[in-house]
Design an enzyme around this catalytic site. Structure first.
Site, PDB file in Angstrom:
ATOM      1  N   HIS A  28       5.403  37.262  91.478  1.00 28.33           N
ATOM      2  CA  HIS A  28       4.749  38.284  92.324  1.00 28.33           C
ATOM      3  C   HIS A  28       4.088  39.368  91.460  1.00 28.33           C
ATOM      4  O   HIS A  28       4.709  40.352  91.076  1.00 28.33           O
ATOM      5  CB  HIS A  28       5.796  38.908  93.258  1.00 28.33           C
ATOM      6  CG  HIS A  28       5.211  39.800  94.326  1.00 28.33           C
ATOM      7  ND1 HIS A  28       5.526  39.655  95.659  1.00 28.33           N
ATOM      8  CD2 HIS A  28       4.344  40.830  94.276  1.00 28.33           C
ATOM      9  CE1 HIS A  28       4.882  40.566  96.370  1.00 28.33           C
ATOM     10  NE2 HIS A  28       4.156  41.312  95.538  1.00 28.33           N
ATOM     11  N   HIS A  30       0.155  41.326  91.238  1.00 28.56           N
ATOM     12  CA  HIS A  30      -1.203  41.476  91.768  1.00 28.56           C
ATOM     13  C   HIS A  30      -2.178  41.672  90.615  1.00 28.56           C
ATOM     14  O   HIS A  30      -1.973  42.548  89.778  1.00 28.56           O
ATOM     15  CB  HIS A  30      -1.296  42.682  92.702  1.00 28.56           C
ATOM     16  CG  HIS A  30      -0.445  42.544  93.931  1.00 28.56           C
ATOM     17  ND1 HIS A  30      -0.951  42.118  95.135  1.00 28.56           N
ATOM     18  CD2 HIS A  30       0.876  42.759  94.139  1.00 28.56           C
ATOM     19  CE1 HIS A  30       0.018  42.087  96.033  1.00 28.56           C
ATOM     20  NE2 HIS A  30       1.143  42.475  95.461  1.00 28.56           N
ATOM     21  N   GLY A 187      -0.373  44.328 102.413  1.00 29.73           N
ATOM     22  CA  GLY A 187      -0.964  45.563 102.930  1.00 29.73           C
ATOM     23  C   GLY A 187      -0.019  46.263 103.886  1.00 29.73           C
ATOM     24  O   GLY A 187       1.200  46.122 103.793  1.00 29.73           O
ATOM     25  N   HIS A 214       4.217  39.258 102.210  1.00 24.53           N
ATOM     26  CA  HIS A 214       4.884  40.549 102.013  1.00 24.53           C
ATOM     27  C   HIS A 214       5.585  40.928 103.319  1.00 24.53           C
ATOM     28  O   HIS A 214       4.917  41.064 104.354  1.00 24.53           O
ATOM     29  CB  HIS A 214       3.862  41.644 101.709  1.00 24.53           C
ATOM     30  CG  HIS A 214       3.340  41.647 100.307  1.00 24.53           C
ATOM     31  ND1 HIS A 214       2.497  40.695  99.830  1.00 24.53           N
ATOM     32  CD2 HIS A 214       3.559  42.523  99.282  1.00 24.53           C
ATOM     33  CE1 HIS A 214       2.193  40.983  98.559  1.00 24.53           C
ATOM     34  NE2 HIS A 214       2.830  42.079  98.201  1.00 24.53           N
ATOM     35  N   GLU A 217       9.760  45.036 103.573  1.00 23.43           N
ATOM     36  CA  GLU A 217       9.580  46.084 102.571  1.00 23.43           C
ATOM     37  C   GLU A 217       9.494  47.399 103.341  1.00 23.43           C
ATOM     38  O   GLU A 217      10.483  48.088 103.523  1.00 23.43           O
ATOM     39  CB  GLU A 217       8.310  45.791 101.758  1.00 23.43           C
ATOM     40  CG  GLU A 217       8.022  46.778 100.648  1.00 23.43           C
ATOM     41  CD  GLU A 217       6.641  46.554 100.001  1.00 23.43           C
ATOM     42  OE1 GLU A 217       5.795  45.872 100.597  1.00 23.43           O
ATOM     43  OE2 GLU A 217       6.415  47.113  98.912  1.00 23.43           O
ATOM     44  N   ASP A 295       5.256  43.246  90.606  1.00 17.17           N
ATOM     45  CA  ASP A 295       4.331  43.686  91.646  1.00 17.17           C
ATOM     46  C   ASP A 295       3.001  44.132  91.014  1.00 17.17           C
ATOM     47  O   ASP A 295       2.037  43.404  91.045  1.00 17.17           O
ATOM     48  CB  ASP A 295       4.946  44.806  92.500  1.00 17.17           C
ATOM     49  CG  ASP A 295       4.413  44.806  93.933  1.00 17.17           C
ATOM     50  OD1 ASP A 295       3.724  43.834  94.310  1.00 17.17           O
ATOM     51  OD2 ASP A 295       4.690  45.766  94.674  1.00 17.17           O
ATOM     52  N   ASP A 296       2.989  45.344  90.439  1.00 24.22           N
ATOM     53  CA  ASP A 296       1.754  45.904  89.864  1.00 24.22           C
ATOM     54  C   ASP A 296       2.066  46.567  88.524  1.00 24.22           C
ATOM     55  O   ASP A 296       2.281  47.779  88.465  1.00 24.22           O
ATOM     56  CB  ASP A 296       1.173  46.937  90.824  1.00 24.22           C
ATOM     57  CG  ASP A 296       0.840  46.327  92.154  1.00 24.22           C
ATOM     58  OD1 ASP A 296      -0.163  45.596  92.240  1.00 24.22           O
ATOM     59  OD2 ASP A 296       1.588  46.556  93.126  1.00 24.22           O
TER      60      ASP A 296
HETATM   61 ZN   LIG Z   1       3.046  42.987  96.257  1.00 25.98          ZN
END
Ligand SMILES: [Zn+2]
Length: 364
Positions: A28, A30, A187, A214, A217, A295-296
């Protein structure tokens, strides 16, 4: 070479070194959240994009979480600037290449990178199909050069119209191959529930694309149930709020659904208040298939190794549990069964120097 038993690694530096050296899997990550800050300023200069500052330190708060209050929408807002950089084929391919090399540098041996074709095409109104081809081409080259096997996931934004979602699914089906493996929905979970996207996701599944969503969360356990029921999710992005509902836990067991857990991101979006309260260890003890992810990495200013250290130091996972997450990740990777068996064999070989690791990896 035998690797030191981590129970003896008491200082932070040794633990970090162990995490860095360990062969890892990321499911996972992005693409848009993986842009190097330095590259951001270079691309902005080259293409005449106005930035709040061209000084890395002054720019940092605009694209990274620094002292921001934890908040989901605030976290998502960092993408706004990052997404303006995709101004040419070269820019797109540079970002893809660097994201894969950054993962390889951190000893990630298998990577699934997801990206939103709308976000990448918007800056210059590129056809989405072209953008997907550029990403595919760059990823193919980078995986070969870096040695990090890379798969791609096409991400659909929850706030997109249905026609756009359908178009992305059709592009995914047309490009389904060794690199393009699946779909993701991402999103604003609160305002855009998943049921609306049932038809395109079911079409993608029927054509052989894998699906991760997603959920669990910003929204509770019900959102995980919806992702599985309507969209056929085979993995859940985050999904940590599964811990709130034993029926959802049972469903995750029954369908062998893995969670893509991203601890630092959860803190920064405010989903979990502090790491000592993170449900990762509880989920693990409930025998949920948890995996560890970034994630990021750019927005959070981390690498995957940091998340391994965080899981041990702050959340209380053991070394053995980390090895087990690698097995869960191999089993949940969006690759053909034959390749999965090869990846399992490779991990057995790579983990052999770590005391007890292969036994944990091979536990039934
Ligand atoms: Zn994500």
């Amino acid at each position: 070479m035998k690797v030191q038993d981590m129970t003896k690694l008491t200082d932070h530096e040794s633990l970090y070194q162990w995490a860095r050296q360990l062969p890892k899997i990321e499911l996972h990550r992005h693409l848009e959240g993986s842009l190097r800050l330095h590259t951001l300023t270079e691309l902005a200069r080259e293409h005449g994009i106005a930035l709040p500052s061209y000084d890395l330190e002054q720019l940092r708060p605009y694209v990274q979480i620094t002292d921001d209050p934890p908040d989901f929408h605030h976290f998502l807002s960092k993408f706004r600037l990052l997404r303006r950089m995709y101004t040419s084929k070269e820019a797109v391919q540079r970002v893809v290449r660097e994201a894969i090399f950054d993962a390889a540098q951190d000893n990630v041996r298998y990577l699934e990178l997801r990206f939103n074709p709308v976000a990448l095409s918007r800056a210059q109104n590129f056809p989405m199909n072209d953008v997907v081809e550029w990403v595919e081409e760059a990823a193919s080259l980078a995986q070969e050069e870096s040695g990090t096997r890379t798969c791609l996931i096409l991400q659909i934004g929850r706030d997109e119209p249905l026609e756009i979602a359908s178009e992305i699914v059709e592009i995914g089906i047309a490009h389904h191959g060794p690199l393009i493996r699946g779909l993701d929905l991402a999103g604003d979970e609160v305002n855009y529930p998943p049921a609306r996207f049932e038809a395109p996701f079911q079409r993608g599944l029927a054509a052989g694309l894998h699906v991760t969503v997603h959920a669990g969360e910003a929204c509770g356990a019900q959102s995980i149930l919806d992702a599985i029921t309507y969209l056929g999710a085979e993995r859940i992005g985050h999904g940590i709020r599964a811990v709130e509902n034993s029926n959802v836990i049972s469903l995750l067991h029954e369908r062998k659904i893995a969670l893509e857990v991203c601890p630092t991101s959860n803190i920064q979006t405010g989903v979990v208040q502090n790491l000592s309260l993170h449900p990762l260890a509880d989920l693990f003890n409930l025998r949920v298939r948890v995996t560890l992810n970034t994630d990021d990495p750019s927005i959070s200013d981390i690498v995957l190794s940091d998340e391994y250290v965080t899981a041990i130091r702050e959340i209380g996972l053991t070394q053995a549990q980390i090895y087990r997450t690698l097995r869960y990740a191999v089993d949940a990777a969006f690759i053909p069964e034959e390749e999965r068996e090869t990846l399992r064999q490779n991990f057995r070989r790579w983990l052999a120097p770590y005391p007890g690791a292969v036994a944990v990896f091979d536990q039934p």
